[in-house]
Design a protein around this motif. Structure first.
Motif, mmCIF file in Angstrom:
data_model
loop_
_atom_site.group_PDB
_atom_site.id
_atom_site.type_symbol
_atom_site.label_atom_id
_atom_site.label_comp_id
_atom_site.label_asym_id
_atom_site.label_seq_id
_atom_site.Cartn_x
_atom_site.Cartn_y
_atom_site.Cartn_z
ATOM 1 N N ALA A 79 15.413 8.957 0.672
ATOM 2 C CA ALA A 79 14.913 8.903 1.848
ATOM 3 C C ALA A 79 13.321 8.474 1.797
ATOM 4 O O ALA A 79 12.530 7.852 2.496
ATOM 5 N N VAL A 86 12.626 4.561 1.062
ATOM 6 C CA VAL A 86 12.791 3.863 2.272
ATOM 7 C C VAL A 86 11.618 3.997 3.007
ATOM 8 O O VAL A 86 11.168 3.112 3.450
ATOM 9 N N ALA A 87 11.417 5.290 3.267
ATOM 10 C CA ALA A 87 10.294 5.661 4.223
ATOM 11 C C ALA A 87 8.979 4.654 3.523
ATOM 12 O O ALA A 87 8.105 4.264 4.462
ATOM 13 N N ARG A 126 9.150 0.854 4.087
ATOM 14 C CA ARG A 126 9.038 0.572 5.679
ATOM 15 C C ARG A 126 7.421 0.741 6.112
ATOM 16 O O ARG A 126 6.954 -0.134 6.652
ATOM 17 N N CYS A 138 18.966 8.460 1.632
ATOM 18 C CA CYS A 138 18.466 8.210 3.307
ATOM 19 C C CYS A 138 19.622 8.147 4.390
ATOM 20 O O CYS A 138 20.723 8.028 4.093
ATOM 21 N N ASP A 139 18.804 8.621 5.465
ATOM 22 C CA ASP A 139 19.816 8.368 6.921
ATOM 23 C C ASP A 139 20.227 6.879 7.040
ATOM 24 O O ASP A 139 19.191 5.837 6.710
ATOM 25 N N ALA A 150 20.500 5.182 9.449
ATOM 26 C CA ALA A 150 19.857 4.539 10.378
ATOM 27 C C ALA A 150 18.543 4.366 10.082
ATOM 28 O O ALA A 150 17.975 3.342 10.288
ATOM 29 N N ASP A 151 18.068 4.853 8.784
ATOM 30 C CA ASP A 151 16.750 4.715 8.654
ATOM 31 C C ASP A 151 16.876 3.308 7.495
ATOM 32 O O ASP A 151 15.883 2.480 7.737
ATOM 33 N N GLY A 183 17.049 0.305 9.896
ATOM 34 C CA GLY A 183 15.730 0.191 10.442
ATOM 35 C C GLY A 183 14.884 -0.781 9.324
ATOM 36 O O GLY A 183 14.063 -1.678 9.555
ATOM 37 N N LEU A 184 15.066 -0.109 8.034
ATOM 38 C CA LEU A 184 14.224 -0.949 7.016
ATOM 39 C C LEU A 184 15.145 -2.604 6.970
ATOM 40 O O LEU A 184 14.041 -3.552 6.920
ATOM 41 N N GLU A 218 13.406 -4.494 9.863
ATOM 42 C CA GLU A 218 12.072 -4.849 9.676
ATOM 43 C C GLU A 218 11.796 -5.816 8.630
ATOM 44 O O GLU A 218 10.950 -6.930 8.922
ATOM 45 N N THR A 268 26.479 1.447 11.271
ATOM 46 C CA THR A 268 25.890 2.847 10.479
ATOM 47 C C THR A 268 26.805 3.868 10.923
ATOM 48 O O THR A 268 26.844 4.932 9.998
#
Length: 255
Positions: free
Chosen positions: A29, A32-33, A36, A70-71, A73-74, A77-78, A81, A226
Motif C-alpha cells: 500500500a 503504490v501510494a 502515484r 495494496c487495495d 482499487a488503488d 488507479g495507479l 494514471e 478489481t
C-alpha cells in the motif's frame, strides 16, 4: 520510514526508482501510494518530457506484497494514471518482474530490459488470476503467448518478452564491455533523445492515440476485474497458495 520511491531530475526526464529491495519492490500500500504521488508530480511539471520508471535491487517488481497488499482499487488507479499521464512513461528493467509488476510494464508506453531480466505470471500457482493486470497487457501481447504464460506461470527471458510484445526492446550485452544496466541505458539513449526533442503537445496527443486501447480496457473492465481480484485473494485456495509460498512447500492441489 525511508521513502520507497525516489525521484531524480535530468534534462527533460524524471526518473522514479522503486526502492524497496527487502521485499523485491512488491506492491505494498505504501509503495503504490508513493508512486502515484510521484507520477502526479512529474505529470504536473512543465519541464518534464518523459518519466523513466526503474528499480533498485535485483527485482523490478515482485507483484503484490502478500504481507501488506495494496487495495486492488488503488492498483487499478495507479495503472490508469500511468496510461493516462500526458507524458510517456518508459520502464527501465535490469532485474526480475513477476505478477503485478508485469502490469506496470503493460501500462508503460515503452519498456527496455536487460539480458538478465526474467518474467513470470505467477498467479495461477497461488490460486489467483492475472485479473487487473490483464487490462493493460492483453492489448499489447500476442494472444497465444498471453494464454500460455498466463496459464502456466512459466518464466521467460527478455528476448521472449520482446517477441510477445511485453517489452519494447531487449538490450543484449555489448561484446566491447557494456552489460546489464549499462546495456539498457545505451539502448534507451536514442529513445530518450527522441522524447526530449518532442513538443509537450505532440507527446500528449500522440500518447492519447497509442495508449487508447489500454485506457479503454482499464475504464471498461476495471470495476469488474478489481472485484474478481479481491474475491480470489479472499478465497480458500488463495489462502492455501499464499501460505504454501511462505512455507516453501507445494500447495495442496499440486499433482
Amino acid at each position: 520510514m525511508a521513502p520507497l520511491v525516489h525521484a531524480a531530475q535530468a534534462t527533460g526526464v524524471t526518473t522514479l526508482t522503486l526502492d524497496s529491495p527487502a521485499n523485491r519492490n512488491a506492491l505494498s500500500a505504501a509503495l503504490v501510494a508513493e508512486l502515484r504521488a510521484a507520477l502526479a508530480a512529474a505529470g504536473a511539471d512543465p519541464a518534464v518530457r518523459a518519466v523513466v520508471l526503474t528499480h533498485s535491487g535485483s527485482t523490478f517488481c515482485a507483484g503484490a506484497d502478500l504481507k501488506s497488499p495494496c487495495d486492488p482499487a488503488d492498483f487499478l488507479g495507479l495503472l490508469r494514471e500511468i496510461a493516462g499521464l500526458p507524458k510517456p512513461v518508459v520502464a527501465r528493467v535490469t532485474g526480475h518482474v513477476r505478477a503485478g509488476g508485469l502490469g506496470l510494464l503493460g501500462a508503460c508506453d515503452i519498456a527496455a530490459a536487460g539480458p538478465r531480466s526474467t518474467y513470470a505470471f505467477t498467479e495461477t500457482h497461488l490460486g489467483l488470476a492475472p485479473a487487473v493486470i490483464s487490462m493493460p497487457l492483453l492489448p499489447r501481447l500476442d494472444p497465444r503467448a498471453a494464454a500460455r504464460y498466463f496459464l502456466t506461470a512459466e518464466p521467460f527471458d527478455a528476448t521472449e518478452a520482446a517477441r510477445i510484445g511485453l517489452i519494447t526492446l531487449a538490450a543484449a550485452d555489448d561484446p566491447e564491455g557494456a552489460e546489464g544496466a549499462d546495456a539498457v541505458d545505451q539502448a534507451l539513449e536514442p529513445v530518450l533523445a527522441g522524447l526530449r526533442k518532442a513538443s509537450p503537445q505532440g507527446l500528449a496527443a500522440t500518447k492519447a492515440l497509442t495508449a487508447s486501447a489500454v485506457r479503454e480496457a482499464l475504464e471498461r473492465d476495471g470495476a469488474r476485474l478489481t472485484e474478481l481480484s479481491a474475491g480470489l485473494f479472499a478465497s480458500a485456495e488463495a489462502r492455501e497458495g499464499i501460505t504454501a509460498r511462505f512455507e516453501r512447500r507445494d500447495p495442496s492441489w499440486v499433482l
